[in-house]
Design a protein around this motif. Structure first.
Motif, PDB file in Angstrom:
ATOM      1  N   GLY A  70      -3.783   2.496 -12.914  1.00 54.87           N
ATOM      2  CA  GLY A  70      -4.187   1.465 -11.956  1.00 54.87           C
ATOM      3  C   GLY A  70      -5.049   0.409 -12.618  1.00 54.87           C
ATOM      4  O   GLY A  70      -5.412   0.521 -13.795  1.00 54.87           O
ATOM      5  N   LEU A  95       1.460  -5.705 -10.949  1.00 58.11           N
ATOM      6  CA  LEU A  95       0.307  -5.238 -10.179  1.00 58.11           C
ATOM      7  C   LEU A  95      -0.482  -6.427  -9.616  1.00 58.11           C
ATOM      8  O   LEU A  95      -0.992  -6.382  -8.498  1.00 58.11           O
ATOM      9  N   ARG A 232     -12.706  -1.422  -4.370  1.00 55.92           N
ATOM     10  CA  ARG A 232     -12.985   0.013  -4.325  1.00 55.92           C
ATOM     11  C   ARG A 232     -13.856   0.306  -3.118  1.00 55.92           C
ATOM     12  O   ARG A 232     -14.767  -0.456  -2.800  1.00 55.92           O
TER      13      ARG A 232
HETATM   14  C1  GLV Z   1      -5.681   0.752  -7.521  1.00 56.03           C
HETATM   15  O1  GLV Z   1      -6.598   1.017  -6.824  1.00 56.03           O
HETATM   16  C2  GLV Z   1      -5.814   0.284  -8.866  1.00 56.03           C
HETATM   17  O2  GLV Z   1      -6.887   0.415  -9.459  1.00 56.03           O
HETATM   18  O3  GLV Z   1      -4.812  -0.225  -9.386  1.00 56.03           O
END
Ligand code: GLV
Length: 317
Positions: A70, A95, A232
């Motif tokens: 992530g 992402l 977060r």
């Molecule tokens: C998800 O929470 C990430 O850190 O990609």
């Protein structure tokens, strides 16, 4: 010709994600495994992790680097037994793009009064509320890394006024930037919609509390202050957000992350009318897109090259 096994094996220490899709993405490229042959397994050259078990990565004599599945790496750094090898963060369009979509969607929904329209529809109310343009609304982004700067670019194209805050001084085109504790109050005082994309570190934990939310601009073009947290959960104090929503400090919130995940069924967040809840799903990691980029980085490391996107352990991101 080098064979897959000459390159060692990649340990996939992944929990909370379906690991077989990650395993498959390596097929024919590099040998990958879900379990090492014991803690000293010399064949383990790289590790891929998401919320690995403590100790799961220690003791491999030939481990060269750890890759995060992530964008955040707090889950890796939380391990006190972490071996002293480079940690590689994933910075990849597969992402970044979904995260930007999520931010744009939530900013637009709050600005264009999505909640009000959903209520009006339920009550069959045909009423056109007054609506101010994006150019009257200021979005303040906390965290000006790869995600924050790209979010700013897209929101800027939509016409929003932009502010940015980061721990260390950073510049982003078209963004009024602030940094450090000393820049925080001024940043907040001009922010209508607060977008949180900070990494979770010792310094940022619990930062989004009631006192901070009080400093946002409430007399503004959207009729109140809005919080969007897609970073977060432990950056925020859930109870403080609820208090702020209930006393008008906040008008609305979008939360993709929570202090405890999965969000407990008993949490008032679920039923609170002013909170839009998503299950830490703003931007998922797609193995078929991310593994090829990781393989390139592993090849580069094998050739002795140094990589960008290495985590600064002292800073925590
Ligand atoms: C998800 O929470 C990430 O850190 O990609």
């Amino acid at each position: 010709m080098t064979t897959a096994s000459d390159k060692g094996r990649v340990l996939l220490a992944i929990s909370g994600y379906e690991p077989t899709a990650w395993l498959k993405a390596f097929a024919g490229r590099r040998e990958a495994t879900l379990a090492a042959d014991g803690p000293g397994d010399p064949s383990i050259r790289y590790a891929l992790t998401w919320r690995h078990q403590p100790d799961q990565l220690s003791g491999f004599p030939n481990l060269k680097a750890i890759f995060s599945v992530g964008a955040g790496v707090d889950h890796i750094l939380a391990d006190p037994t972490l071996p002293d090898v480079p940690i590689v963060r994933v910075i990849d369009p597969s992402l970044t793009q979904p995260m930007i979509e999520y931010i744009a969607w939530r900013v637009l929904d709050h600005h264009r009064q999505g909640l009000l329209y959903r209520i009006q529809k339920q009550k069959k109310i045909w009423h056109e509320p007054s609506q101010r343009p994006a150019s009257d609304v200021s979005v303040g982004i906390m965290g000006l890394g790869a995600l924050g700067t790209e979010a700013a670019r897209i929101l800027g194209a939509l016409g929003y006024q932009l502010r940015g805050w980061s721990r260390r001084a950073r510049k982003a085109p078209g963004v009024a930037t602030f940094h450090g504790r000393e820049g925080l109050d001024e940043f907040l005082a001009g922010t209508d919609i607060l977008v949180v994309l900070l990494p979770l570190t010792a310094e940022t934990a619990g930062l989004i509390d009631y006192a901070l939310l009080r400093k946002l601009r409430r007399r503004n073009a959207i009729g109140g202050a809005v919080l969007i947290n897609a970073g977060r959960g432990k950056l925020q104090k859930d109870a403080d957000i609820l208090r702020a929503l209930d006393d008008g400090t906040l008008k609305e919130a979008t939360l993709d992350v929570f202090e405890i995940e999965p969000l407990p069924k008993a949490s008032p967040m679920w039923t609170h009318p002013k909170v839009f809840v998503t299950p830490h799903s703003a931007a998922g990691s797609d193995p078929d897109r991310l593994v090829p980029a990781m393989l390139e980085q592993m090849d580069a490391l094998d050739r002795g090259e140094t990589l960008e996107n290495i985590v600064d352990r002292a800073a925590g991101y």
